[in-house]
Design an enzyme around this catalytic site. Sequence first.
Site, PDB file in Angstrom:
ATOM      1  N   CYS A  49     -25.018 -48.516   3.539  1.00 33.48           N
ATOM      2  CA  CYS A  49     -25.593 -47.417   2.742  1.00 33.48           C
ATOM      3  C   CYS A  49     -24.766 -46.220   2.754  1.00 33.48           C
ATOM      4  O   CYS A  49     -24.180 -45.781   3.670  1.00 33.48           O
ATOM      5  CB  CYS A  49     -26.952 -46.933   3.349  1.00 33.48           C
ATOM      6  SG  CYS A  49     -27.825 -45.767   2.204  1.00 33.48           S
TER       7      CYS A  49
ATOM      8  N   GLU B  91     -29.833 -57.575   6.639  1.00 37.60           N
ATOM      9  CA  GLU B  91     -30.963 -57.768   7.178  1.00 37.60           C
ATOM     10  C   GLU B  91     -32.121 -57.865   6.354  1.00 37.60           C
ATOM     11  O   GLU B  91     -32.246 -57.014   5.352  1.00 37.60           O
ATOM     12  CB  GLU B  91     -31.244 -57.021   8.107  1.00 37.60           C
ATOM     13  CG  GLU B  91     -29.930 -57.131   9.580  1.00 37.60           C
ATOM     14  CD  GLU B  91     -30.365 -56.208  10.588  1.00 37.60           C
ATOM     15  OE1 GLU B  91     -30.206 -56.928  11.766  1.00 37.60           O
ATOM     16  OE2 GLU B  91     -30.328 -55.132  10.615  1.00 37.60           O
TER      17      GLU B  91
ATOM     18  N   CYS C  90     -30.750 -42.338  10.733  1.00 37.03           N
ATOM     19  CA  CYS C  90     -31.104 -43.736  10.177  1.00 37.03           C
ATOM     20  C   CYS C  90     -29.839 -44.668  10.579  1.00 37.03           C
ATOM     21  O   CYS C  90     -28.508 -44.022  10.272  1.00 37.03           O
ATOM     22  CB  CYS C  90     -30.997 -43.934   8.596  1.00 37.03           C
ATOM     23  SG  CYS C  90     -31.343 -45.507   8.042  1.00 37.03           S
TER      24      CYS C  90
ATOM     25  N   CYS D 281     -39.571 -57.084   3.682  1.00 35.99           N
ATOM     26  CA  CYS D 281     -38.516 -55.689   3.484  1.00 35.99           C
ATOM     27  C   CYS D 281     -37.161 -56.304   3.395  1.00 35.99           C
ATOM     28  O   CYS D 281     -36.823 -56.948   4.146  1.00 35.99           O
ATOM     29  CB  CYS D 281     -38.770 -54.872   4.723  1.00 35.99           C
ATOM     30  SG  CYS D 281     -37.912 -53.479   4.818  1.00 35.99           S
TER      31      CYS D 281
ATOM     32  N   GLY E 267     -29.566 -49.827   2.732  1.00 34.93           N
ATOM     33  CA  GLY E 267     -29.263 -49.561   1.411  1.00 34.93           C
ATOM     34  C   GLY E 267     -30.259 -48.654   0.591  1.00 34.93           C
ATOM     35  O   GLY E 267     -31.206 -48.409   1.038  1.00 34.93           O
ATOM     36  N   GLU E 268     -29.679 -47.962  -0.389  1.00 29.63           N
ATOM     37  CA  GLU E 268     -30.386 -46.770  -1.221  1.00 29.63           C
ATOM     38  C   GLU E 268     -30.594 -47.710  -2.773  1.00 29.63           C
ATOM     39  O   GLU E 268     -29.680 -47.913  -3.560  1.00 29.63           O
ATOM     40  CB  GLU E 268     -29.680 -45.720  -1.555  1.00 29.63           C
ATOM     41  CG  GLU E 268     -29.972 -45.083  -2.610  1.00 29.63           C
ATOM     42  CD  GLU E 268     -31.628 -44.474  -2.601  1.00 29.63           C
ATOM     43  OE1 GLU E 268     -32.145 -44.389  -1.491  1.00 29.63           O
ATOM     44  OE2 GLU E 268     -32.200 -44.528  -3.684  1.00 29.63           O
TER      45      GLU E 268
ATOM     46  N   CYS F 143     -27.745 -40.388   6.086  1.00 31.39           N
ATOM     47  CA  CYS F 143     -28.886 -39.762   6.892  1.00 31.39           C
ATOM     48  C   CYS F 143     -28.651 -39.885   8.229  1.00 31.39           C
ATOM     49  O   CYS F 143     -28.605 -41.131   8.874  1.00 31.39           O
ATOM     50  CB  CYS F 143     -30.295 -40.054   6.196  1.00 31.39           C
ATOM     51  SG  CYS F 143     -30.705 -40.091   4.622  1.00 31.39           S
TER      52      CYS F 143
ATOM     53  N   ASN G 283     -38.198 -44.062  14.731  1.00 33.24           N
ATOM     54  CA  ASN G 283     -37.580 -45.152  15.541  1.00 33.24           C
ATOM     55  C   ASN G 283     -36.134 -44.959  16.189  1.00 33.24           C
ATOM     56  O   ASN G 283     -35.359 -44.114  15.612  1.00 33.24           O
ATOM     57  CB  ASN G 283     -37.668 -46.324  14.798  1.00 33.24           C
ATOM     58  CG  ASN G 283     -38.870 -46.815  14.231  1.00 33.24           C
ATOM     59  OD1 ASN G 283     -39.639 -47.136  15.122  1.00 33.24           O
ATOM     60  ND2 ASN G 283     -38.883 -46.990  12.857  1.00 33.24           N
TER      61      ASN G 283
ATOM     62  N   SER H 190     -38.393 -40.713   0.438  1.00 38.99           N
ATOM     63  CA  SER H 190     -38.129 -40.281   1.805  1.00 38.99           C
ATOM     64  C   SER H 190     -37.797 -38.750   1.904  1.00 38.99           C
ATOM     65  O   SER H 190     -36.787 -38.404   1.568  1.00 38.99           O
ATOM     66  CB  SER H 190     -36.851 -40.857   2.346  1.00 38.99           C
ATOM     67  OG  SER H 190     -37.227 -42.393   2.242  1.00 38.99           O
ATOM     68  N   LEU H 191     -38.887 -38.060   1.988  1.00 34.77           N
ATOM     69  CA  LEU H 191     -38.846 -36.671   2.002  1.00 34.77           C
ATOM     70  C   LEU H 191     -38.237 -36.128   3.401  1.00 34.77           C
ATOM     71  O   LEU H 191     -37.299 -35.238   3.310  1.00 34.77           O
ATOM     72  CB  LEU H 191     -40.304 -35.860   1.756  1.00 34.77           C
ATOM     73  CG  LEU H 191     -40.135 -34.522   0.972  1.00 34.77           C
ATOM     74  CD1 LEU H 191     -39.122 -34.330  -0.155  1.00 34.77           C
ATOM     75  CD2 LEU H 191     -41.423 -33.909   0.903  1.00 34.77           C
ATOM     76  N   HIS H 192     -39.036 -36.245   4.248  1.00 35.55           N
ATOM     77  CA  HIS H 192     -38.643 -35.608   5.578  1.00 35.55           C
ATOM     78  C   HIS H 192     -38.586 -34.515   5.866  1.00 35.55           C
ATOM     79  O   HIS H 192     -38.510 -33.930   7.169  1.00 35.55           O
ATOM     80  CB  HIS H 192     -37.420 -36.276   6.219  1.00 35.55           C
ATOM     81  CG  HIS H 192     -37.221 -38.093   6.082  1.00 35.55           C
ATOM     82  ND1 HIS H 192     -38.202 -38.867   6.576  1.00 35.55           N
ATOM     83  CD2 HIS H 192     -36.686 -38.872   5.331  1.00 35.55           C
ATOM     84  CE1 HIS H 192     -38.111 -40.059   6.211  1.00 35.55           C
ATOM     85  NE2 HIS H 192     -36.918 -39.971   5.644  1.00 35.55           N
TER      86      HIS H 192
ATOM     87  N   CYS I 152     -38.165 -49.187  10.737  1.00 32.85           N
ATOM     88  CA  CYS I 152     -37.454 -48.508   9.763  1.00 32.85           C
ATOM     89  C   CYS I 152     -36.279 -47.699  10.365  1.00 32.85           C
ATOM     90  O   CYS I 152     -36.287 -47.404  11.350  1.00 32.85           O
ATOM     91  CB  CYS I 152     -38.382 -47.281   9.243  1.00 32.85           C
ATOM     92  SG  CYS I 152     -39.976 -47.954   8.770  1.00 32.85           S
TER      93      CYS I 152
END
Length: 392
Positions: A147, A127, A154, A140, A202-203, A151, A335, A259-261, A378
Amino acid sequence: MGPTLPLIPVVPSTPETPDDAVPAQAGPRRRRPAMPPRHLADLDPEARRAAVKELGLPEFRAKQLSTHYFGRLVRDVAEMTDLPAAAREKIGADLLPHLLTPVRELSCDDGATRKALWRLHDNALVESVLMGYPDRVTACVSSQAGCGMACPFCATGQAGLTRNLSTAEIVDQVVYLAGVAASGAVAGSPPRLSRVVFMGMGEPLANYPRVIAAVRRLTSPAPDGLGLSQRHITVSTVGLVPAMRKLADEDLSVTLALSLHAPDDDLRDELVPVNQRWKVAEVLDAAWEYAARTGRRVSIEYAMIRDVNDQPWRADLLGRLLAGKLAHVNLIPLNPTPGSRWDASPKPVEREFVRRLRAAGVSTTVRDTRGQEIDGACGQLAASTVDGAEAR
Ligand code: SAH
C-alpha cells in the site's frame, strides 16, 4: 579521427509507451511491475464470448466456463470435465491461468477466521481473510500488493506499494473464499459467502478501474458473476476525494467506508498522510455527497489509539462533525503491529468515546478484532513470511 563515442540509448519519452518495451538499462525510468496474464474474471460476458471465439471454440463455452467459475466456484480447468480435453487445455492456458499460489493458510476462533497468504505470478505476496458469523460469512480482500498510503499505525503501509492487483486477482480471492465457505469449513456459519469488504491490503480507490470491475463481477447475477448484493460490498478508503466523487457516479449501491481516525487536520495529517492533500472537511463533504447520491449510510472507521486520538474532546468534535449525517461510526480497537509505538485505548476510555458519540446522536459500534492471533486483523496484513513457513 577520434574514438567513436559510445552510443547513448534513446529512451522513448512518451508516457504511453509500455514500460515493458524499455530495456532495463535504458535509463532511470523504473519498469512498471508486470501485471498477471488475463483471466476469465477480468472479462465481462461479451469479452468472454469474444475470447472463446478467438480460441476457435463455440461461443456457448463462455457461459459454460462462467457457470463453472462463478456458479460452482470451480477455479481449476482440470475439474471442468464436461469440456473436451483439447478445449480444456486451450482454456486453461488462455483464460484460467493460476493467479494465486497458496503459501499458507492460518485459522483461529475455532476455524471461524481464516487467513490465506498468496504468492502472485511475480512473487508479490497478498493476503485474504474469511470471517464466519452465525448469520453471515464475510471475505476481506486485498486490492493491491502492499500500500502506498503510509499510515503509520498500519502494517501494510510500512512496506510501501508493490503493485495494483488485476481485477481477476481480486475476484479470485473471493471465489476461493466462497469455495471454502461452501465446503462447510466455517463451522457455525451459513455456507454461502454473502459479504465482501475491500479492507485487506491496499487502497482500493488507488486501483480504481480494477476494483470497480471486480465489484461488477462480484455483483453480476450468476453465471456472469457471483451474484452478491451491492449493499453487501464495502469499499474502504483513506479518503481519495476525486475517486470518492467518481464512485458516487457509478450507480452502484456499495457501502463506502472512510478511514477517518481523527476529526482534526493536525492529527489526521499524521495518522493518514493523504490528509495533507485532502483535508477532513473535504473528505467528509465527499462522503456526504456519496451518501446523498446512493442513500447509503457511510461507515466512518476510527482506530482507537491510546492517548493519541481517544480524548473526550475529540469524541465531541467528531460528534459535531457527524451529527445529523447519514453516517455510522465503527471504532476499531488498535491492533498491534510490529515495531509500533502505539497501543489500543483502555476499555473505559473507549466506552466514554462511544458514550459521547451516541450522546451527539451518532450511531456507533465497536468492531470485534477478529484474527489478531494470526495477524489477520485490521492493519496487520503485511504478507510477511519471516517465520520461515513460506513455500519455496
Ligand atoms: N486503505 C483502505 C483499506 C484498508 S481497510 C483504508 O485505509 O480504508 C483497513 C482498515 O483498518 C482501515 O480503516 C485502516 O485504517 C484500519 N487499520 C489499519 N491499521 C490498523 C491497526 N493497527 N489497528 C486497527 N485498525 C487498523
